[in-house]
Enzyme design. Structure first.
Site, PDB file in Angstrom:
ATOM      1  N   TYR A 128       4.883  -8.757   1.999  1.00  0.00           N
ATOM      2  CA  TYR A 128       4.590  -7.968   0.784  1.00  0.00           C
ATOM      3  C   TYR A 128       5.230  -8.656  -0.426  1.00  0.00           C
ATOM      4  O   TYR A 128       4.724  -8.571  -1.537  1.00  0.00           O
ATOM      5  CB  TYR A 128       5.051  -6.522   0.948  1.00  0.00           C
ATOM      6  CG  TYR A 128       4.401  -5.565  -0.033  1.00  0.00           C
ATOM      7  CD1 TYR A 128       3.022  -5.418  -0.087  1.00  0.00           C
ATOM      8  CD2 TYR A 128       5.176  -4.804  -0.910  1.00  0.00           C
ATOM      9  CE1 TYR A 128       2.427  -4.543  -0.988  1.00  0.00           C
ATOM     10  CE2 TYR A 128       4.598  -3.915  -1.806  1.00  0.00           C
ATOM     11  CZ  TYR A 128       3.214  -3.796  -1.842  1.00  0.00           C
ATOM     12  OH  TYR A 128       2.632  -2.927  -2.739  1.00  0.00           O
ATOM     13  N   LYS A 136       6.582  -3.372  -7.273  1.00  0.00           N
ATOM     14  CA  LYS A 136       6.546  -1.916  -7.032  1.00  0.00           C
ATOM     15  C   LYS A 136       7.913  -1.282  -7.328  1.00  0.00           C
ATOM     16  O   LYS A 136       7.972  -0.140  -7.790  1.00  0.00           O
ATOM     17  CB  LYS A 136       6.115  -1.600  -5.600  1.00  0.00           C
ATOM     18  CG  LYS A 136       4.638  -1.862  -5.302  1.00  0.00           C
ATOM     19  CD  LYS A 136       3.676  -1.024  -6.149  1.00  0.00           C
ATOM     20  CE  LYS A 136       2.252  -1.047  -5.565  1.00  0.00           C
ATOM     21  NZ  LYS A 136       1.279  -0.387  -6.492  1.00  0.00           N
TER      22      LYS A 136
HETATM   23  O1  0WE Z   1      -0.057  -2.853  -2.707  1.00  0.00           O
HETATM   24  C1  0WE Z   1      -0.709  -3.209  -1.749  1.00  0.00           C
HETATM   25  C2  0WE Z   1      -1.631  -4.407  -1.853  1.00  0.00           C
HETATM   26  C3  0WE Z   1      -2.067  -4.738  -3.244  1.00  0.00           C
HETATM   27  C4  0WE Z   1      -2.611  -6.143  -3.368  1.00  0.00           C
HETATM   28  C5  0WE Z   1      -3.584  -6.641  -2.529  1.00  0.00           C
HETATM   29  C6  0WE Z   1      -4.070  -7.934  -2.716  1.00  0.00           C
HETATM   30  C7  0WE Z   1      -5.060  -8.557  -1.775  1.00  0.00           C
HETATM   31  C8  0WE Z   1      -5.873  -9.624  -2.458  1.00  0.00           C
HETATM   32  C9  0WE Z   1      -2.140  -6.933  -4.386  1.00  0.00           C
HETATM   33  N1  0WE Z   1      -2.593  -8.200  -4.588  1.00  0.00           N
HETATM   34  C10 0WE Z   1      -3.552  -8.695  -3.779  1.00  0.00           C
HETATM   35  N2  0WE Z   1      -3.998  -9.953  -4.025  1.00  0.00           N
HETATM   36  C11 0WE Z   1      -5.064 -10.482  -3.384  1.00  0.00           C
HETATM   37  O2  0WE Z   1      -5.424 -11.661  -3.617  1.00  0.00           O
HETATM   38  N3  0WE Z   1      -0.548  -2.556  -0.551  1.00  0.00           N
HETATM   39  C12 0WE Z   1       0.406  -1.481  -0.441  1.00  0.00           C
HETATM   40  C13 0WE Z   1      -1.297  -2.916   0.685  1.00  0.00           C
HETATM   41  C14 0WE Z   1      -0.503  -3.944   1.409  1.00  0.00           C
HETATM   42  O3  0WE Z   1      -0.559  -5.243   1.065  1.00  0.00           O
HETATM   43  C15 0WE Z   1       0.305  -5.930   1.886  1.00  0.00           C
HETATM   44  C16 0WE Z   1       0.912  -5.037   2.760  1.00  0.00           C
HETATM   45  C17 0WE Z   1       0.406  -3.763   2.450  1.00  0.00           C
HETATM   46  C18 0WE Z   1       0.756  -2.462   3.100  1.00  0.00           C
HETATM   47  C19 0WE Z   1       0.606  -7.286   1.914  1.00  0.00           C
HETATM   48  C20 0WE Z   1       1.513  -7.750   2.863  1.00  0.00           C
HETATM   49  C21 0WE Z   1       2.127  -6.882   3.725  1.00  0.00           C
HETATM   50  C22 0WE Z   1       1.836  -5.515   3.691  1.00  0.00           C
END
Ligand code: 0WE
Length: 256
Positions: free
Chosen positions: A156, A163
């Site tokens: 993450y 966050k």
């Molecule tokens: O906040 C998020 C993910 C938001 C996000 C997703 C992406 C995918 C595509 C932000 N930036 C990007 N950039 C991209 O290129 N989450 C809470 C979901 C999430 O994402 C993770 C998680 C979780 C849960 C990434 C790694 C590990 C766990």
């Protein structure tokens, strides 16, 4: 039940029908709110148009790249012109460059750090500043966050740091805007199978991990985030501000 009858809400972060923002928008709508939506760029315009189209002619649709102050100004000018006020704001926007979510945190580039914080955290401050003058009868601002802000969730990475900034920003905004009866809260959601999440390596395993380890032994449903979003937007939450609410089937309480 019409908890949000007569309320005007702005929803930032709908990309498609699986978006958390869409689940909360539907719940707000079902509770009686009239909504405005933003879309990020022409690529997503059609998606949001199609979804929001079902909400009828009083629904406003506005372009907004949250890294552009002039687009944010345009959103609030349009809301002022059409509705003359605002009651609710949902921030459900996050981005970090893919590389930053795949490698090690120690390798985060200056640019990835800047972009992640600009899109995912500063945007809440900019949107709250634009919204506040229209929230003349008080208001409720909601931002989506994730547990990776307080504990290390492998991969993450810089999103966790962004966050943490978002949650701290919500507390400072809650202090500044409290005298205007504007509340600012975060919903910390367990993993949801959105398009943004699906592309992430190991997401399926994380889903199974929550199923095995959370007290409720399951993952959160998008509708449940909608219900919490409606509660926080409603007068039932009139004394709740600056908080992070965990809507994660209890996962956050576990030590092991
Ligand atoms: O906040 C998020 C993910 C938001 C996000 C997703 C992406 C995918 C595509 C932000 N930036 C990007 N950039 C991209 O290129 N989450 C809470 C979901 C999430 O994402 C993770 C998680 C979780 C849960 C990434 C790694 C590990 C766990």
């Amino acid at each position: 039940m019409s908890l949000l009858e007569g309320k005007i809400g702005l929803v930032v972060g709908v990309a498609n029908k699986r978006s958390i923002a869409w689940a909360i928008a539907q719940a707000w709508r079902n509770a009686g709110a009239t909504l405005a939506f933003t879309y990020q760029g022409e690529r997503l315009k059609e998606n949001v148009e199609e979804l929001a189209g079902a909400f009828g002619p009083d629904t406003l649709l506005l372009p907004c790249d949250v890294t552009r102050d002039e687009e944010i100004a345009g959103v609030f000018a349009a809301i002022a012109a059409k509705f003359g006020k605002l009651d609710l704001l949902l921030h459900s926007v996050a981005f970090a460059p893919r590389d930053a979510l795949e490698g090690s945190f120690v390798n985060t580039t200056r640019d990835a750090f800047r972009v992640a914080h600009d899109v995912s955290a500063y945007s809440l401050v900019a949107l709250a500043r634009g919204a506040a003058p229209l929230m003349t009868g008080g208001g409720s601002i909601l931002a989506m966050t994730y547990y990776g802000s307080e504990k290390v969730v492998p991969h993450y990475n810089v999103m966790g740091v962004a966050k943490a900034s978002l949650e701290a920003s919500a507390r400072y905004l809650a202090y500044d805007l409290g005298p205007k009866k504007i509340r600012v809260n975060c919903i910390s959601a367990g993993p949801v199978n959105t398009v943004a999440a699906r592309g992430i390596a190991g997401f399926g395993d994380m889903f199974k991990h929550y199923e095995a380890r959370s007290p409720l032994r399951r993952n959160v449903l998008a509708e449940e985030l909608g219900a919490t979003g409606t509660f926080l937007a409603s007068d039932g939450a009139a004394a709740i501000t600056g908080q992070v609410l965990y809507v994660d089937c209890g996962y956050q309480i576990m030590g092991m």
